[in-house]
Design a protein around this motif. Structure first.
Motif, PDB file in Angstrom:
ATOM      1  N   VAL A 160      35.467  54.338  52.701  1.00 52.57           N
ATOM      2  CA  VAL A 160      36.130  53.321  51.889  1.00 52.57           C
ATOM      3  C   VAL A 160      37.524  53.062  52.445  1.00 52.57           C
ATOM      4  CG1 VAL A 160      37.046  52.760  49.605  1.00 52.57           C
ATOM      5  CG2 VAL A 160      34.838  53.930  49.817  1.00 52.57           C
ATOM      6  N   THR A 161      37.842  51.769  52.686  1.00 51.99           N
ATOM      7  CA  THR A 161      39.141  51.350  53.209  1.00 51.99           C
ATOM      8  C   THR A 161      39.867  50.517  52.164  1.00 51.99           C
ATOM      9  OG1 THR A 161      38.303  51.311  55.473  1.00 51.99           O
ATOM     10  CG2 THR A 161      40.313  50.061  55.052  1.00 51.99           C
ATOM     11  N   GLN A 162      41.172  50.667  52.094  1.00 48.61           N
ATOM     12  CA  GLN A 162      41.954  49.860  51.158  1.00 48.61           C
ATOM     13  C   GLN A 162      41.753  48.371  51.439  1.00 48.61           C
ATOM     14  OE1 GLN A 162      45.716  52.593  51.740  1.00 48.61           O
ATOM     15  NE2 GLN A 162      46.081  51.177  50.032  1.00 48.61           N
ATOM     16  N   PRO A 163      41.503  47.571  50.396  1.00 48.14           N
ATOM     17  CA  PRO A 163      41.315  46.132  50.578  1.00 48.14           C
ATOM     18  C   PRO A 163      42.656  45.399  50.575  1.00 48.14           C
ATOM     19  CG  PRO A 163      40.995  46.695  48.285  1.00 48.14           C
ATOM     20  CD  PRO A 163      41.285  47.994  49.003  1.00 48.14           C
ATOM     21  N   ASP A 164      42.618  44.099  50.813  1.00 45.83           N
ATOM     22  CA  ASP A 164      43.814  43.274  50.716  1.00 45.83           C
ATOM     23  C   ASP A 164      44.123  42.895  49.271  1.00 45.83           C
ATOM     24  OD1 ASP A 164      44.325  43.242  53.468  1.00 45.83           O
ATOM     25  OD2 ASP A 164      42.941  41.573  53.779  1.00 45.83           O
ATOM     26  N   VAL A 165      43.073  42.846  48.426  1.00 46.94           N
ATOM     27  CA  VAL A 165      43.239  42.453  47.028  1.00 46.94           C
ATOM     28  C   VAL A 165      42.404  43.380  46.151  1.00 46.94           C
ATOM     29  CG1 VAL A 165      42.869  40.607  45.326  1.00 46.94           C
ATOM     30  CG2 VAL A 165      43.648  40.041  47.634  1.00 46.94           C
ATOM     31  N   THR A 166      42.963  43.787  45.017  1.00 43.79           N
ATOM     32  CA  THR A 166      42.230  44.589  44.031  1.00 43.79           C
ATOM     33  C   THR A 166      41.689  43.669  42.943  1.00 43.79           C
ATOM     34  OG1 THR A 166      43.626  46.533  44.375  1.00 43.79           O
ATOM     35  CG2 THR A 166      42.420  46.422  42.302  1.00 43.79           C
ATOM     36  N   PRO A 167      40.414  43.802  42.567  1.00 43.53           N
ATOM     37  CA  PRO A 167      39.884  42.994  41.462  1.00 43.53           C
ATOM     38  C   PRO A 167      40.723  43.206  40.192  1.00 43.53           C
ATOM     39  CG  PRO A 167      38.095  44.080  42.620  1.00 43.53           C
ATOM     40  CD  PRO A 167      39.371  44.654  43.171  1.00 43.53           C
ATOM     41  N   HIS A 168      40.988  42.125  39.481  1.00 44.42           N
ATOM     42  CA  HIS A 168      41.867  42.176  38.313  1.00 44.42           C
ATOM     43  C   HIS A 168      41.185  42.834  37.123  1.00 44.42           C
ATOM     44  CE1 HIS A 168      43.698  40.057  34.662  1.00 44.42           C
ATOM     45  NE2 HIS A 168      44.679  40.807  35.139  1.00 44.42           N
TER      46      HIS A 168
END
Length: 419
Positions: free
Chosen positions: A393-401
């Motif tokens: 798992v890699t950190q995304p650019d956006v987190t779901p709200h």
């Protein structure tokens, strides 16, 4: 279904929520109708609840230890560690720099009169709350001890970036990334205490409860902070901790005894532990039905439980740090509830470059890292760090709200200035 095998929090939540809605789980002071009404409205507004047993602690100050502004940012009863305050501090977070998350205020507890009380239908003879099995502090200290290195992290760590970085409205304490700390915890296994108390094969849940003041909000009394665990998890790796980094547990961090629940969100690690109900009936509480759920248009009406923590990275730098033109070394830490970190990359404006790991890392802790950086032309810059954990798992650019601002895992854009 019993508690056997329910060590994953998401599976446990789905099972208990279904049982509660079917009338098969007990939740003192919370009605199924009330929960469903709240869920249907997508709100965590609280209902007035029944009475709860009084504690044996007296409230002191919201937070007892000193909170120098160069180390902490204070939000009422909570205090966040500034990341620059961890620079040069080694792997473990010093007690005096460890964040504080309180629902009410740090209680003053006399260890000489303190008792851990266990009761319920899941114990031999079904001892009642007014005639429990009791352990003194010295009883616990005489049992075989175990030491683990583990992070404790608030579920809302990073919440402010939903608004500051993604432009979304959320509720709750506006944590940056400092609501986490890694410590060496020493104590006795919960499994050993349950065995001595007479755990039966019919037990399915345990409900640890803190001794801080009742949590009252919106005119409703939720009682003592408490959150159930399946017996399978309780027997697996949960610790009753009485030491932190080689010293007796400090008041703000749960003195005299707290739970440490590896891999589960911070609220599961109840501080100032006073009693534990052991039940052959499934249990729920406001802290896994009304709080600590992902709510919003993209989630089911009743929400989705906040489970283990996500992947995050932070620089050991102040916000808007200044650098002179020239060569520097950027340092930071990355962590994940899934386990060890496999890779960390940093972008200082020239694309992603792999950082070098510094020192060893604990399975339940964080990984320190560093990378050289040449600060060139004066002006504003943005630093970014992203980690990949052992599960890929890699950190995304956006987190779901989600409306409560839990589990922010996006790459944080850290502003700096070259002068």
């Amino acid at each position: 279904m019993t508690g056997t095998g329910l060590t994953d929090e998401a599976t446990y939540d789905r099972t208990r929520l279904a049982q509660w809605r079917a009338g098969e789980a007990r939740a003192d002071g919370i009605s199924r109708r009330g929960m469903l009404r709240l869920a249907a409205g997508g709100s965590l507004a609280l209902t007035a609840l029944g009475t709860f047993p009084a504690g044996t602690a007296s409230a002191a100050a919201p937070i007892v230890k000193p909170l120098p502004p160069e180390i902490f940012e204070v939000y009422g009863t909570n205090a966040e560690t500034r990341w620059e305050a961890l620079s040069g501090q080694g792997y473990l977070t010093p007690v005096e720099r460890f964040f504080v998350r309180n629902h009410t205020a740090t209680p003053a507890i006399d260890v000489g009169t303190w008792r851990l009380k266990l009761f319920g239908t899941g114990l031999r003879g079904a001892p009642t709350a007014d005639r429990p099995v009791e352990f003194t502090y010295h009883d616990l200290r005489r049992l075989p001890s175990e030491t683990i290195t583990s992070a404790i992290e608030c579920a809302g760590n990073g919440r402010s970036y939903f608004t500051g970085q993604q432009g979304q409205t959320v509720s709750g304490t506006a944590w940056k990334l400092g609501a986490i700390g890694v410590a060496r915890w020493r104590g006795v296994r919960l499994s050993a205490v349950l065995a001595k108390a007479g755990l039966t094969r019919h037990a399915v849940d345990v409900l640890p409860e803190g001794l801080d003041a009742d949590y009252v909000t919106g005119g409703g009394n939720l009682g003592k902070v408490r959150r159930p665990l399946p017996v399978a998890k309780a027997l697996q790796d949960v610790l009753l901790a009485y030491e932190m980094n080689g010293r007796p547990l400090p008041p703000d961090h749960g003195h005299p005894v707290r739970l440490v629940v590896p891999s589960w969100i911070g609220i599961a690690s109840i501080k100032w532990l006073g009693r534990i109900e052991v039940s052959e009936t499934p249990l729920v509480s406001p802290w896994n039905t009304q709080y600590y759920r992902l709510l919003g248009p993209d989630y089911p009406a009743e929400g989705t439980v906040v489970t283990r923590q996500v992947v995050k990275s932070a620089f050991e730098l102040p916000w808007n740090a200044e650098f002179a033109v020239g060569r520097h070394v950027l340092r930071g830490r990355s962590w994940s509830g899934n386990g060890r970190i496999r890779r960390v990359e940093v972008d200082a404006g020239d694309g992603w470059q792999q950082a070098k790991f510094v020192g060893a890392a604990a399975d339940r802790g964080w990984q320190r890292w560093e990378i050289p950086w040449r600060a060139g032309v004066p002006g504003a810059r943005t630093l970014r760090a992203r980690a990949t954990d052992i599960t890929g798992v890699t950190q995304p650019d956006v987190t779901p709200h989600n409306t409560q601002g839990y589990l922010f895992d996006a790459v944080v854009r850290h502003p700096v200035r070259v002068v």
